[in-house]
Design an enzyme around this catalytic site. Structure first.
Site, mmCIF file in Angstrom:
data_model
loop_
_atom_site.group_PDB
_atom_site.id
_atom_site.type_symbol
_atom_site.label_atom_id
_atom_site.label_comp_id
_atom_site.label_asym_id
_atom_site.label_seq_id
_atom_site.Cartn_x
_atom_site.Cartn_y
_atom_site.Cartn_z
ATOM 1 N N GLU A 27 0.838 -1.202 0.000
ATOM 2 C CA GLU A 27 0.000 0.000 0.000
ATOM 3 C C GLU A 27 0.879 1.260 0.000
ATOM 4 O O GLU A 27 0.504 2.292 -0.552
ATOM 5 C CB GLU A 27 -0.872 0.054 1.263
ATOM 6 C CG GLU A 27 -1.941 -1.014 1.365
ATOM 7 C CD GLU A 27 -2.562 -1.106 2.761
ATOM 8 O OE1 GLU A 27 -3.629 -1.729 2.879
ATOM 9 O OE2 GLU A 27 -1.989 -0.582 3.744
ATOM 10 N N ASP A 61 -12.195 -3.982 -1.768
ATOM 11 C CA ASP A 61 -13.148 -5.087 -1.897
ATOM 12 C C ASP A 61 -14.538 -4.672 -1.438
ATOM 13 O O ASP A 61 -14.693 -3.813 -0.567
ATOM 14 C CB ASP A 61 -12.669 -6.314 -1.107
ATOM 15 C CG ASP A 61 -12.331 -5.989 0.332
ATOM 16 O OD1 ASP A 61 -11.247 -5.436 0.569
ATOM 17 O OD2 ASP A 61 -13.166 -6.254 1.211
HETATM 18 N N1 SAH Z 1 -4.692 -11.114 1.909
HETATM 19 C C1 SAH Z 1 -3.890 -9.930 1.919
HETATM 20 C C2 SAH Z 1 -3.990 -9.281 3.263
HETATM 21 C C3 SAH Z 1 -5.136 -8.368 3.378
HETATM 22 S S1 SAH Z 1 -5.470 -8.011 5.009
HETATM 23 C C4 SAH Z 1 -2.468 -10.248 1.531
HETATM 24 O O1 SAH Z 1 -2.119 -11.396 1.542
HETATM 25 O O2 SAH Z 1 -1.717 -9.310 1.200
HETATM 26 C C5 SAH Z 1 -6.332 -6.607 4.917
HETATM 27 C C6 SAH Z 1 -5.553 -5.305 5.036
HETATM 28 O O3 SAH Z 1 -6.221 -4.397 4.185
HETATM 29 C C7 SAH Z 1 -5.628 -4.683 6.414
HETATM 30 O O4 SAH Z 1 -4.491 -3.892 6.667
HETATM 31 C C8 SAH Z 1 -6.927 -3.865 6.377
HETATM 32 O O5 SAH Z 1 -6.817 -2.610 7.027
HETATM 33 C C9 SAH Z 1 -7.231 -3.673 4.906
HETATM 34 N N2 SAH Z 1 -8.528 -4.209 4.410
HETATM 35 C C10 SAH Z 1 -8.901 -4.166 3.105
HETATM 36 N N3 SAH Z 1 -10.119 -4.704 2.940
HETATM 37 C C11 SAH Z 1 -10.560 -5.107 4.160
HETATM 38 C C12 SAH Z 1 -11.765 -5.763 4.616
HETATM 39 N N4 SAH Z 1 -12.760 -6.089 3.797
HETATM 40 N N5 SAH Z 1 -11.871 -6.052 5.932
HETATM 41 C C13 SAH Z 1 -10.861 -5.732 6.775
HETATM 42 N N6 SAH Z 1 -9.711 -5.122 6.395
HETATM 43 C C14 SAH Z 1 -9.535 -4.805 5.098
#
Ligand code: SAH
Length: 235
Positions: A14, A200
């Site tokens: 990010e 998302d």
């Molecule tokens: N699967 C991803 C990790 C995403 S975790 C990977 O492997 O890179 C989610 C991160 O994005 C967190 O830092 C959170 O703040 C943000 N985020 C984005 N969409 C989110 C959602 N639907 N629920 C919670 N956090 C979300």
């Protein structure tokens, strides 16, 4: 003295576009910190900017997303840099009726938690939290953005009980760090501003994880463009 702005970000992916565009330089780890939070510093439009990342888990090799490291990161960066303003920039989920992928959400309302449930007098409100933001329309002048409630929890999925809380509190951006950063800023009496880009839709069939991975790059670039424009508008 120039304004000092601290930007807290959870994930390296990010943050990379904005670190590169601003030409920030990585600074050495503070010797007092056992746990390294990668930090990048530089000047932009007369402001002193520090971006501080949550860092990677040594055990698992992934970004230390979520509230615990966000709070540790924020407190240690406050002690080291004494910022005038703290921004939490990152990605979030949103309901499809509220926002499109990569849309920018910020907030003029308090940040809350959606997964801290303690049905005891007083503890209920403490657990949910309510941490102020320092939104100013001029920061977002001629920048497309949505204003809504940012709501924080430590899971990427959304069980029904969390969904009900989010709806009851008119949550627009669902993510995993903001309330922790906002509460730490509040503890030290420092202005706080969230800037989130949607990766998302939390109410559609396609898995959040798949959506997140598909949209991370687009959302991160939109986030970096917006951050640079907001940093320009801040006086
Ligand atoms: N699967 C991803 C990790 C995403 S975790 C990977 O492997 O890179 C989610 C991160 O994005 C967190 O830092 C959170 O703040 C943000 N985020 C984005 N969409 C989110 C959602 N639907 N629920 C919670 N956090 C979300």
């Amino acid at each position: 003295m120039s304004k000092r702005i601290l930007i807290i970000m959870a994930m390296e992916a990010e943050a990379r576009p904005v670190i590169d565009k601003l030409g920030l330089k990585e600074i050495p780890a503070s010797p007092q910190l056992r746990s390294h939070f990668p930090r990048f510093q530089g000047e932009f439009e007369g402001k002193d900017i520090v971006i501080s990342l949550n860092g990677k888990s040594v055990e698992h090799g992934v970004d230390r997303i979520g509230t615990e490291f966000a709070a540790l990161n924020t407190q240690s960066a406050i002690l080291e840099f004494a910022p005038d303003l703290i921004i939490n920039a990152g990605t979030c989920g949103a309901f499809s009726a509220d926002a499109d992928i990569a849309d920018i959400i910020t907030s003029d309302q308090p940040v809350v938690y959606h997964d801290h449930r303690v049905p005891l007098e007083g503890f209920d409100r403490f657990a949910m939290g309510s941490y102020p933001t320092a939104y100013r329309p001029k920061y977002f002048q001629s920048i497309e953005h949505k204003l809504g409630v940012v709501t924080t929890g430590n899971s990427l999925d959304m069980p029904d009980v969390d969904k009900q809380w989010i709806i009851q509190n008119r949550g627009m951006a669902k993510e995993m760090e903001c309330a922790a950063v906002a509460s730490t800023a509040h503890l030290y009496g420092i202005d706080f501003l969230p800037i989130k880009s949607v990766t998302d839709h939390i109410d559609i069939e396609l898995d959040n994880v798949e959506q997140f991975l598909n949209n991370l790059s687009k959302a991160s670039h939109k986030l970096s463009d917006t951050l640079i424009r907001v940093l320009t508008n801040i006086d």
